[in-house]
Design a protein around this motif. Structure first.
Motif, PDB file in Angstrom:
ATOM      1  N   GLU A   1       0.390  -1.204   0.051  1.00 51.76           N
ATOM      2  CA  GLU A   1      -0.262   0.139  -0.070  1.00 51.76           C
ATOM      3  C   GLU A   1       0.734   1.242   0.305  1.00 51.76           C
TER       4      GLU A   1
ATOM      5  N   TYR B   1      -0.263   7.695   1.716  1.00 45.78           N
ATOM      6  CA  TYR B   1      -0.612   8.657   1.229  1.00 45.78           C
ATOM      7  C   TYR B   1       0.027  10.163   2.652  1.00 45.78           C
TER       8      TYR B   1
ATOM      9  N   PHE C   1      -3.845   5.036   3.954  1.00 44.48           N
ATOM     10  CA  PHE C   1      -5.222   5.717   2.804  1.00 44.48           C
ATOM     11  C   PHE C   1      -6.849   5.705   4.342  1.00 44.48           C
ATOM     12  N   GLU C   2      -6.520   4.789   4.707  1.00 38.40           N
ATOM     13  CA  GLU C   2      -7.346   5.291   5.808  1.00 38.40           C
ATOM     14  C   GLU C   2      -7.481   6.290   6.507  1.00 38.40           C
TER      15      GLU C   2
ATOM     16  N   GLU D   1      -7.316   9.796   4.903  1.00 36.92           N
ATOM     17  CA  GLU D   1      -8.629  10.047   4.926  1.00 36.92           C
ATOM     18  C   GLU D   1      -9.251  10.535   6.471  1.00 36.92           C
TER      19      GLU D   1
ATOM     20  N   VAL E   1      -8.033  14.248   6.888  1.00 28.47           N
ATOM     21  CA  VAL E   1      -8.856  15.533   5.880  1.00 28.47           C
ATOM     22  C   VAL E   1     -10.136  15.295   6.485  1.00 28.47           C
ATOM     23  N   HIS E   2     -10.728  14.527   6.699  1.00 26.78           N
ATOM     24  CA  HIS E   2     -11.880  14.577   7.147  1.00 26.78           C
ATOM     25  C   HIS E   2     -12.259  15.914   8.009  1.00 26.78           C
TER      26      HIS E   2
ATOM     27  N   GLN F   1     -11.203  19.114   7.414  1.00 29.91           N
ATOM     28  CA  GLN F   1     -11.664  19.822   6.930  1.00 29.91           C
ATOM     29  C   GLN F   1     -13.303  19.820   7.330  1.00 29.91           C
TER      30      GLN F   1
ATOM     31  N   ALA G   1      -7.239  21.242   3.993  1.00 32.12           N
ATOM     32  CA  ALA G   1      -6.140  19.324   3.625  1.00 32.12           C
ATOM     33  C   ALA G   1      -7.014  18.762   2.690  1.00 32.12           C
ATOM     34  N   THR G   2      -5.944  17.973   2.785  1.00 30.96           N
ATOM     35  CA  THR G   2      -6.105  17.241   1.412  1.00 30.96           C
ATOM     36  C   THR G   2      -5.324  15.452   1.426  1.00 30.96           C
ATOM     37  N   MET G   3      -5.142  14.465   0.775  1.00 28.45           N
ATOM     38  CA  MET G   3      -4.857  13.386   1.048  1.00 28.45           C
ATOM     39  C   MET G   3      -3.679  13.427  -0.055  1.00 28.45           C
ATOM     40  N   GLU G   4      -2.472  13.085  -0.238  1.00 28.72           N
ATOM     41  CA  GLU G   4      -2.038  12.562  -1.534  1.00 28.72           C
ATOM     42  C   GLU G   4      -0.716  11.976  -1.587  1.00 28.72           C
ATOM     43  N   PRO G   5      -0.886  10.753  -2.952  1.00 25.45           N
ATOM     44  CA  PRO G   5      -0.215   9.877  -2.881  1.00 25.45           C
ATOM     45  C   PRO G   5       1.033   9.927  -2.857  1.00 25.45           C
TER      46      PRO G   5
ATOM     47  N   ARG H   1     -14.918  21.112  -1.995  1.00 23.24           N
ATOM     48  CA  ARG H   1     -14.015  20.860  -0.997  1.00 23.24           C
ATOM     49  C   ARG H   1     -13.330  19.515  -1.549  1.00 23.24           C
ATOM     50  N   PRO H   2     -11.982  19.766  -2.599  1.00 21.84           N
ATOM     51  CA  PRO H   2     -11.512  18.368  -2.791  1.00 21.84           C
ATOM     52  C   PRO H   2     -10.934  17.564  -1.859  1.00 21.84           C
ATOM     53  N   ILE H   3     -10.978  16.000  -1.919  1.00 18.02           N
ATOM     54  CA  ILE H   3      -9.895  15.505  -1.046  1.00 18.02           C
ATOM     55  C   ILE H   3      -8.168  15.395  -0.834  1.00 18.02           C
ATOM     56  N   SER H   4      -8.131  15.667  -2.630  1.00 15.23           N
ATOM     57  CA  SER H   4      -6.664  14.896  -2.940  1.00 15.23           C
ATOM     58  C   SER H   4      -6.949  16.613  -4.376  1.00 15.23           C
TER      59      SER H   4
ATOM     60  N   ASP I   1      -4.724  15.921  -6.737  1.00 15.91           N
ATOM     61  CA  ASP I   1      -3.822  14.810  -7.534  1.00 15.91           C
ATOM     62  C   ASP I   1      -4.014  13.391  -7.611  1.00 15.91           C
TER      63      ASP I   1
ATOM     64  N   GLN J   1      -7.057   7.917  -9.612  1.00 13.60           N
ATOM     65  CA  GLN J   1      -6.766   7.070  -8.594  1.00 13.60           C
ATOM     66  C   GLN J   1      -8.796   6.991  -8.603  1.00 13.60           C
TER      67      GLN J   1
ATOM     68  N   LYS K   1      -9.629   4.760  -5.990  1.00 18.39           N
ATOM     69  CA  LYS K   1      -9.964   4.981  -4.577  1.00 18.39           C
ATOM     70  C   LYS K   1     -10.016   7.006  -3.744  1.00 18.39           C
TER      71      LYS K   1
ATOM     72  N   LEU L   1     -16.696  12.069   1.883  1.00 20.18           N
ATOM     73  CA  LEU L   1     -16.288  13.489   2.085  1.00 20.18           C
ATOM     74  C   LEU L   1     -17.204  13.958   1.872  1.00 20.18           C
TER      75      LEU L   1
ATOM     76  N   LEU M   1     -19.453  15.500   5.169  1.00 18.14           N
ATOM     77  CA  LEU M   1     -19.317  16.894   5.853  1.00 18.14           C
ATOM     78  C   LEU M   1     -20.741  17.706   5.734  1.00 18.14           C
TER      79      LEU M   1
END
Lengths: 102, 160
Positions: A26, A29, A79-80, A83, A86-87, A90, A96-100, B38-41, B43, B47, B49, B57, B61
């Motif tokens: 995996e 992130y 990932f989990e 996520e 980020v929740h 936000q 806030a974001t999650m990026e690989p 509100r984007p989660i990513s 990039d 993807q 997933k 999200l 929210l």
């Protein structure tokens, strides 16, 4: 006493991480908070403390990174977990974001 | 709105009649300023997933906001938590978690109002036009910031 049956052993076969196909691992992130012109600095510090349980000094360090560099990497997680963070961020209206991970 | 006392896990505020009216009005204005996407990513290309996570999200929210609004409305309407004072004013008693809920909701209104005003960069000298269309947004933006500041000071307390 019952006899203990042991699984058959195949000598010489020792699985090592490098031999496993890459798709089974995996990727990580990055949880990133981005700068915006609306959220107040003390508020951002408070949110970092509330969400991550950080002390004030650490939270302020990341808040300043966001303000001065445009973003701060807050965590590297599965990932989990990413996520989840980020929740939570936000919910406080932070960007806030999650990026690989590259 | 002023902090009257801070005990472990509990904050007590005094609101003047005008504070009380302003807080209620700010909260009632909230639905006028729904948050934008509100984007989660940034990039998420390719993807699957992350695309699924974006839907999760958005739903989370929206539900969170609904439950926050209901929670705060119940608090303000509960005479045991928001009690009239003699000769005037109100005493608002909140747990730390309830203060966080109110803080989140006020900031959501503030950020939503800012987006409605065109997301000006105040630090760069941008200012929204002061006209009839923007009036409620400006009002909600400023009032929510005032209440947010009081709550934040109370929550941070000695740690700040």
């Amino acid at each position: 006493m019952p006899e203990i049956l042991e699984p058959p052993v195949r000598p010489g076969v020792i699985p090592i991480l490098e031999d496993q196909p890459k798709r089974t691992r995996e990727p990580g992130y990055l949880v990133i908070c981005w700068n915006d012109p609306v959220n107040l600095m003390p508020y951002v510090t408070h949110v970092f403390q509330a969400v991550f349980g950080w002390d004030r000094q650490r939270a302020e360090k990341h808040m300043k990174e966001v303000h001065e560099n445009g973003k701060s990497v807050l965590a590297k997680e599965s990932f989990e977990k990413a996520e989840f963070y980020v929740h939570e961020l936000q919910k406080y209206s932070l960007q806030a974001t999650m990026e690989p991970e590259a | 709105m002023k902090l009257l006392s801070r005990d472990p896990g509990q904050l007590v505020f005094r609101l003047t009649k005008r504070d009380h009216e302003a807080l209620l009005t700010t909260l009632r204005l909230g639905p006028l300023f729904p948050r934008q996407g509100r984007p989660i990513s940034r990039d998420a290309a390719g993807q699957e997933k992350l695309r699924a996570a974006q839907e999760d999200l958005d739903a989370a929210l929206a539900e969170h906001r609904r439950s926050r609004v209901a929670e705060v409305e119940a608090l303000i309407g509960d005479p045991a938590r928001c009690a009239p004072l003699k000769p005037s004013g109100w005493k608002l008693t909140l747990s730390t978690a309830e203060s966080e809920a109110l803080l989140q909701l006020l900031n959501e209104i503030r950020v939503g109002a800012w987006e409605k005003l065109g997301a000006p960069d105040f630090g760069a000298g941008e200012r929204p036009k002061i006209d009839e269309e923007n009036l409620l947004g400006l009002w909600a933006f400023q009032l929510s910031e005032v209440f947010q500041g009081v709550l934040l000071d109370a929550l941070v307390g000695d740690d700040g």
